[in-house]
Write a protein that holds these residues in place. Structure first.
Motif, PDB file in Angstrom:
ATOM      1  N   CYS A  16       0.846  -1.203   0.000  1.00  0.00           N
ATOM      2  CA  CYS A  16       0.000   0.000   0.000  1.00  0.00           C
ATOM      3  C   CYS A  16       0.881   1.253   0.000  1.00  0.00           C
ATOM      4  N   GLU A  61      -8.695   8.247  -6.395  1.00  0.00           N
ATOM      5  CA  GLU A  61      -8.660   7.506  -7.664  1.00  0.00           C
ATOM      6  C   GLU A  61      -7.923   6.176  -7.533  1.00  0.00           C
ATOM      7  N   ASN A  63      -7.852   4.326  -4.906  1.00  0.00           N
ATOM      8  CA  ASN A  63      -8.548   3.548  -3.870  1.00  0.00           C
ATOM      9  C   ASN A  63      -7.922   3.629  -2.481  1.00  0.00           C
ATOM     10  N   TYR A  64      -7.324   4.782  -2.183  1.00  0.00           N
ATOM     11  CA  TYR A  64      -6.856   5.069  -0.837  1.00  0.00           C
ATOM     12  C   TYR A  64      -7.466   6.398  -0.385  1.00  0.00           C
TER      13      TYR A  64
END
Length: 69
Positions: A16, A61, A63-64
């Motif tokens: 991540c 955008e 997804n964080y």
């Protein structure tokens, strides 16, 4: 140069952090990105043309989605 910090609850692992750093560094004006997994905080140093809004939009955008710290 300006700095902003985001709380990114979706950040769970080293991958991540790698993804966030790689994507944010591609944004024109971003100079430095630090991420801390234990606090789930991402600190970004930037200058124009990058803005807090453009940084936040990119995090969403990829997804964080962040919350301002």
């Amino acid at each position: 140069m300006s700095e902003i910090e985001f709380y990114v609850p979706a950040m769970h692992c080293a991958h991540c952090i790698h993804t966030i750093k790689m994507e944010l560094h591609e944004l024109n004006g971003v100079r430095a990105v630090e991420a801390d997994l234990s606090s789930k905080k991402v600190r970004v140093q930037y200058e124009a043309p990058a803005t807090p809004e453009s940084i936040e939009k990119l995090l969403v955008e990829i997804n964080y989605p962040p919350q301002k710290a």
